[in-house]
Write a protein that holds these residues in place. Sequence first.
Motif, PDB file in Angstrom:
ATOM      1  N   ARG A 173       0.763  -1.245   0.135  1.00 23.67           N
ATOM      2  CA  ARG A 173       0.082   0.098   0.093  1.00 23.67           C
ATOM      3  C   ARG A 173       0.889   1.406  -0.124  1.00 23.67           C
ATOM      4  N   ASN A 174       0.629   2.216  -0.803  1.00 24.21           N
ATOM      5  CA  ASN A 174       1.083   3.541  -0.942  1.00 24.21           C
ATOM      6  C   ASN A 174       0.632   4.322   0.098  1.00 24.21           C
ATOM      7  N   HIS A 175       1.656   5.485   0.398  1.00 30.98           N
ATOM      8  CA  HIS A 175       1.076   6.664   1.263  1.00 30.98           C
ATOM      9  C   HIS A 175       1.506   7.805   0.579  1.00 30.98           C
ATOM     10  N   GLU A 176       0.570   8.398   0.137  1.00 25.68           N
ATOM     11  CA  GLU A 176       0.658   9.802  -0.745  1.00 25.68           C
ATOM     12  C   GLU A 176       1.014  10.817   0.299  1.00 25.68           C
ATOM     13  N   VAL A 196       5.447   8.161   7.301  1.00 27.66           N
ATOM     14  CA  VAL A 196       5.817   6.617   7.118  1.00 27.66           C
ATOM     15  C   VAL A 196       7.118   6.658   8.052  1.00 27.66           C
ATOM     16  N   PRO A 197       6.947   5.871   9.027  1.00 22.05           N
ATOM     17  CA  PRO A 197       8.083   5.681   9.834  1.00 22.05           C
ATOM     18  C   PRO A 197       9.507   5.406   9.076  1.00 22.05           C
ATOM     19  N   LEU A 198      10.591   6.126   9.611  1.00 21.61           N
ATOM     20  CA  LEU A 198      11.836   5.829   9.056  1.00 21.61           C
ATOM     21  C   LEU A 198      12.443   4.673   9.631  1.00 21.61           C
ATOM     22  N   VAL A 199      12.620   3.702   8.786  1.00 26.71           N
ATOM     23  CA  VAL A 199      13.236   2.266   9.080  1.00 26.71           C
ATOM     24  C   VAL A 199      14.707   2.003   8.613  1.00 26.71           C
ATOM     25  N   ASP A 200      15.619   1.882   9.246  1.00 29.44           N
ATOM     26  CA  ASP A 200      17.024   1.650   8.948  1.00 29.44           C
ATOM     27  C   ASP A 200      17.136   0.728   7.672  1.00 29.44           C
ATOM     28  N   GLY A 201      17.751   1.123   6.574  1.00 29.69           N
ATOM     29  CA  GLY A 201      17.663   0.271   5.525  1.00 29.69           C
ATOM     30  C   GLY A 201      16.435   0.344   4.450  1.00 29.69           C
ATOM     31  N   LEU A 202      15.594   1.175   4.783  1.00 32.02           N
ATOM     32  CA  LEU A 202      14.461   1.289   4.051  1.00 32.02           C
ATOM     33  C   LEU A 202      14.029   2.646   3.647  1.00 32.02           C
ATOM     34  N   VAL A 203      15.219   3.479   3.931  1.00 36.03           N
ATOM     35  CA  VAL A 203      14.996   5.104   3.585  1.00 36.03           C
ATOM     36  C   VAL A 203      15.818   5.703   2.702  1.00 36.03           C
ATOM     37  N   TYR A 204      15.192   6.445   1.605  1.00 34.66           N
ATOM     38  CA  TYR A 204      15.559   7.155   0.790  1.00 34.66           C
ATOM     39  C   TYR A 204      16.158   8.569   0.931  1.00 34.66           C
ATOM     40  N   PRO A 242      15.508  11.225   4.307  1.00 32.76           N
ATOM     41  CA  PRO A 242      14.974  11.262   5.618  1.00 32.76           C
ATOM     42  C   PRO A 242      13.953  12.359   5.915  1.00 32.76           C
ATOM     43  N   ALA A 243      14.090  13.294   4.861  1.00 33.14           N
ATOM     44  CA  ALA A 243      13.373  14.516   4.859  1.00 33.14           C
ATOM     45  C   ALA A 243      11.902  14.426   4.540  1.00 33.14           C
ATOM     46  N   ALA A 244      11.580  13.212   3.556  1.00 37.86           N
ATOM     47  CA  ALA A 244      10.550  13.027   2.907  1.00 37.86           C
ATOM     48  C   ALA A 244       9.393  12.086   3.753  1.00 37.86           C
ATOM     49  N   LYS A 245       8.183  12.023   3.461  1.00 38.28           N
ATOM     50  CA  LYS A 245       7.243  11.622   4.386  1.00 38.28           C
ATOM     51  C   LYS A 245       6.454  10.361   3.755  1.00 38.28           C
ATOM     52  N   GLY A 246       6.597  10.132   2.669  1.00 35.59           N
ATOM     53  CA  GLY A 246       5.930   9.153   1.856  1.00 35.59           C
ATOM     54  C   GLY A 246       6.600   7.762   1.910  1.00 35.59           C
ATOM     55  N   GLY A 247       5.926   6.687   1.254  1.00 38.39           N
ATOM     56  CA  GLY A 247       6.357   5.367   1.089  1.00 38.39           C
ATOM     57  C   GLY A 247       5.336   4.357   1.020  1.00 38.39           C
ATOM     58  N   CYS A 248       5.777   3.208   1.654  1.00 38.28           N
ATOM     59  CA  CYS A 248       4.865   2.152   1.495  1.00 38.28           C
ATOM     60  C   CYS A 248       4.901   1.204   2.816  1.00 38.28           C
TER      61      CYS A 248
END
Length: 459
Positions: free
Chosen positions: A99-102, A111-119, A121-127
Amino acid sequence: MSVTRRQIIARTGALGAGIAFSGSVSEVFAGTAFAAGAGGYGPLVPDPDGLLDLPRGFRYRVLSRQGDALSSGEGAVPGNFDGMAAFPARRGDGARLVRNHENRATATAAVPLVDGLVYDPAAKGGCTVLALDRGGAVTSERVAIAGTAVNCAGGPTPWRTWLTCEENEDKAGTGGYAKDHGFIFEVDPHDPRSTGAEPLTAMGRFQHEAVAVDPRDGTVYETEDAFQAPFGMFYRFHPRKPLGGRGSLRAGGTLEAMRVPGVPDLSAVQETGACFDGIEWARVPDPLAKETPLRQQDFGPRGITHAQKLEGCYWGGTSVYFVSSFARAAEGSAATHFGQVWRYDPARRRLTLVVVFGPATDVQLPGESPDNIALAPQGGLMVCEDGGGAQHVYGVSRRGEVYAMARGRQNIGTADAPEWGEFAGVTFAPDGRTMYVNCYNPGTTFAVTGPWGRAGGHG
């Protein structure tokens, strides 16, 4: 769609909705096998819990709500639920729902910042990804990618990964971002850390909406949802390593934009069945848009073809289909329409306008502003409308009959001025027995089950 017309539909339960569009519905399903589908399932029944109205015999289950705790312990479920796809579990023990989060820079439920999955850190979207067991119950929910911006839609690959798309083209230093945005990212629903957060830069940097992959040769088609003229374009990406499985798109390739000879703006085409042969593809001069957005780049004296609000994109049979949600002459389009579905046949190099939605002035014609679209296993389409007022998922049968499949009941406005969050991400389980759909705001993921193959209904 006007609020008045939507309110009328809501009060009537969309009975007698009629045909919401003109065009060759059968062409949309050419080459695709379906069970016999009905024209609808009857009027919507008001939900006593005030969440989701469905036809009699159908039921829903809430799988996930914004603000609840992720079972992974990574934080809270983020907001702005958007594009989504369902994948079979590797051992046949259920499914994985990506699921996307716009989320924009101003989002409060990031979207919580999880080590190894972050492009970035200043952006708040993701899946996020939900693991479901054979009975459809959620067994886990976790972050799949973070630090991306405005993840709107995307699409599945033949090797069963998800391509999530950033509908944003801000550069580093703009809007507080630390990195350039406007990319596609690949997400493995089973092992997100194996795909990480690496942008597929060769696929272009622009306001991405959705993608569809030709399973025969690996060509990836991409839509661009640009908000101002010049509007977006329809693209294709030829990967250097087609159909190479997970990670193959990182090997790069060639990005091209569609040119319809003599048609600079698709909104000028108004008649269903209009067909254009000899479609051309022009190489994009600068896919990374280092200086100039892609849609404003120089494609030579013959120009390029644009269209307003290019959104949904999917592969069916031997063709790719893409959606223009609407076009408005007052906003710079060549003409006005209330939604189109186009079909491109790569083998014939042929583009055909197969469906036209609307018009908004007729209360008997509810179809307008199609956004996410899914092929329904029982036959037909499921369409998430993106407009004002009451929000519906509409079904479209193979006979061209339109019916209301679901109506959102979560009021995010006031009693005197009600508002409802739009639907997004409609998709079906691998076995076709469950429809999953998101309410964008408040973020809610529903699983809808019922007599999908039942003949009859209001059609």
